[in-house]
Write a protein that holds these residues in place. Structure first.
Motif, PDB file in Angstrom:
ATOM      1  N   GLY A 101       0.738  -1.274  -0.157  1.00 10.20           N
ATOM      2  CA  GLY A 101      -0.067   0.228  -0.064  1.00 10.20           C
ATOM      3  C   GLY A 101       0.800   1.333  -0.046  1.00 10.20           C
ATOM      4  N   LEU A 102       2.060   1.098   0.466  1.00  6.04           N
ATOM      5  CA  LEU A 102       2.831   2.452   0.791  1.00  6.04           C
ATOM      6  C   LEU A 102       3.686   2.544  -0.606  1.00  6.04           C
ATOM      7  N   LEU A 103       3.891   1.437  -1.442  1.00  8.44           N
ATOM      8  CA  LEU A 103       4.677   1.546  -2.652  1.00  8.44           C
ATOM      9  C   LEU A 103       4.121   1.628  -3.732  1.00  8.44           C
ATOM     10  N   PHE A 104       2.720   1.243  -3.637  1.00  7.39           N
ATOM     11  CA  PHE A 104       1.706   1.407  -4.812  1.00  7.39           C
ATOM     12  C   PHE A 104       1.584   2.723  -5.545  1.00  7.39           C
ATOM     13  N   ARG A 105       2.370   2.781  -7.017  1.00 14.93           N
ATOM     14  CA  ARG A 105       2.312   4.045  -7.574  1.00 14.93           C
ATOM     15  C   ARG A 105       1.049   4.055  -8.366  1.00 14.93           C
ATOM     16  N   ARG A 106       0.445   5.156  -7.877  1.00 19.93           N
ATOM     17  CA  ARG A 106      -1.151   5.100  -8.429  1.00 19.93           C
ATOM     18  C   ARG A 106      -1.185   5.329  -9.969  1.00 19.93           C
ATOM     19  N   ARG A 156      10.641   5.012   4.946  1.00 16.99           N
ATOM     20  CA  ARG A 156      11.545   4.808   3.633  1.00 16.99           C
ATOM     21  C   ARG A 156      10.785   4.594   2.673  1.00 16.99           C
ATOM     22  N   SER A 157       9.841   3.515   2.889  1.00 14.73           N
ATOM     23  CA  SER A 157       8.832   3.079   1.750  1.00 14.73           C
ATOM     24  C   SER A 157       8.002   4.359   1.223  1.00 14.73           C
ATOM     25  N   ALA A 158       7.344   4.944   2.347  1.00 16.97           N
ATOM     26  CA  ALA A 158       6.480   6.088   2.054  1.00 16.97           C
ATOM     27  C   ALA A 158       7.345   7.099   1.401  1.00 16.97           C
ATOM     28  N   ALA A 159       8.451   7.507   1.723  1.00 14.53           N
ATOM     29  CA  ALA A 159       9.207   8.472   1.022  1.00 14.53           C
ATOM     30  C   ALA A 159       9.629   8.180  -0.281  1.00 14.53           C
ATOM     31  N   LYS A 160      10.110   6.972  -0.563  1.00 16.19           N
ATOM     32  CA  LYS A 160      10.245   6.596  -1.782  1.00 16.19           C
ATOM     33  C   LYS A 160       9.037   6.814  -2.987  1.00 16.19           C
ATOM     34  N   LEU A 215       2.777  17.985  -4.696  1.00 20.49           N
ATOM     35  CA  LEU A 215       3.802  17.172  -5.004  1.00 20.49           C
ATOM     36  C   LEU A 215       4.928  18.017  -4.444  1.00 20.49           C
ATOM     37  N   ALA A 216       5.104  19.229  -4.500  1.00 20.34           N
ATOM     38  CA  ALA A 216       6.312  19.745  -3.800  1.00 20.34           C
ATOM     39  C   ALA A 216       6.175  19.427  -2.379  1.00 20.34           C
ATOM     40  N   MET A 217       5.282  19.572  -1.622  1.00 24.85           N
ATOM     41  CA  MET A 217       5.197  19.523  -0.028  1.00 24.85           C
ATOM     42  C   MET A 217       5.715  17.768   0.046  1.00 24.85           C
ATOM     43  N   ARG A 218       5.024  16.908  -0.778  1.00 18.44           N
ATOM     44  CA  ARG A 218       5.596  15.536  -0.563  1.00 18.44           C
ATOM     45  C   ARG A 218       6.982  15.209  -0.779  1.00 18.44           C
ATOM     46  N   LEU A 219       7.625  16.006  -1.750  1.00 20.15           N
ATOM     47  CA  LEU A 219       8.844  15.724  -2.173  1.00 20.15           C
ATOM     48  C   LEU A 219       9.659  16.476  -0.958  1.00 20.15           C
ATOM     49  N   GLU A 220       9.534  17.392  -0.363  1.00 17.72           N
ATOM     50  CA  GLU A 220      10.309  18.253   0.459  1.00 17.72           C
ATOM     51  C   GLU A 220      10.010  17.361   1.891  1.00 17.72           C
ATOM     52  N   LEU A 221       8.895  16.712   2.253  1.00 17.83           N
ATOM     53  CA  LEU A 221       8.823  15.888   3.173  1.00 17.83           C
ATOM     54  C   LEU A 221       9.502  14.658   3.237  1.00 17.83           C
ATOM     55  N   ALA A 222       9.876  13.954   2.180  1.00 19.81           N
ATOM     56  CA  ALA A 222      10.513  12.743   1.679  1.00 19.81           C
ATOM     57  C   ALA A 222      11.810  13.131   1.997  1.00 19.81           C
ATOM     58  N   ARG A 223      12.464  14.097   1.527  1.00 20.60           N
ATOM     59  CA  ARG A 223      13.873  14.544   1.731  1.00 20.60           C
ATOM     60  C   ARG A 223      14.168  14.724   3.209  1.00 20.60           C
ATOM     61  N   LYS A 224      13.232  15.194   3.869  1.00 21.19           N
ATOM     62  CA  LYS A 224      13.184  15.174   5.362  1.00 21.19           C
ATOM     63  C   LYS A 224      13.275  14.059   5.985  1.00 21.19           C
TER      64      LYS A 224
END
Length: 193
Positions: free
Chosen positions: A4-9, A63-67, A96-105
């Motif tokens: 569910g985390l890695l499922f690319r929509r 890490r799965s969610a951030a990936k 998308l910009a927020m999700r990328l920022e949070l993934a980097r974090k």
């Protein structure tokens, strides 16, 4: 869980496999890791306590969610909760910009977390046939340093070079890397004291 985390929509093969296996997408992950750093600093710490406070599932989910940041919002810092909630309430999702920022974090945080574990495991010894916890070394064999840019400076040693001040942990207002900046327009490395 990880399906569910890695499922690319937007990927047909992922959609097909999710449907075949009954995997629901997970859009938001919020994780607080075990307090490894605080535990490692405790007086009277036992080997068992140190090992028990190594979080495995939390970093794995993060890490799965951030990936998969294109589809999943991942939170680790309570300071981000309000702005993420506000964006979801107003727009129905995060950008998308927020999700990328949070993934980097997330990757910065899990890297630091793994580094702390690496450094603290230097305290373990197995020379007697069982694991014992030794006192912290003055200087560990492996040292993980996680730095964060606190301020961009005008130039480095020479005007054509880039430069910045970094610090460990959270930046403090008015302080650069634990020192105090000398006032003036041309703040650069030699002026940090």
């Amino acid at each position: 869980m990880h399906g569910g985390l890695l499922f690319r929509r937007g990927h047909a093969e992922d959609q097909k496999q999710a449907a075949e296996h009954g995997i629901a997408p997970i859009d938001l992950v919020v994780v607080n890791l075990y307090p490894f750093e605080a535990t490692a600093a405790k007086a009277g710490l036992t080997t068992g306590e140190l090992i028990e406070n190594i979080d495995i599932g939390g970093p794995t989910m993060l890490r799965s969610a951030a990936k998969n940041f294109e589809s999943v919002t991942v939170l680790t810092d309570p300071a981000d909760f309000e702005r993420v909630a506000s964006e979801i309430e107003s727009a129905g999702d995060t950008t998308l910009a927020m999700r990328l920022e949070l993934a980097r974090k997330v990757f910065a945080m899990t890297s630091r977390y793994d580094g702390m574990i690496t450094t603290e495991l230097e305290r373990l010894s197995a020379g007697t046939g069982h694991v014992t916890l030794e006192a912290k070394a003055v200087f560990a064999e492996r040292v993980h340093i996680a730095l964060r840019r606190q301020q961009e400076l005008r130039y480095g040693e020479n005007p054509h070079q880039g430069c910045g001040a970094v610090c460990a942990g959270r930046p403090r207002a008015g302080r650069i890397g634990g020192g105090q900046a000398t006032p003036g327009q041309g703040t650069f490395v030699q002026q940090l004291r």
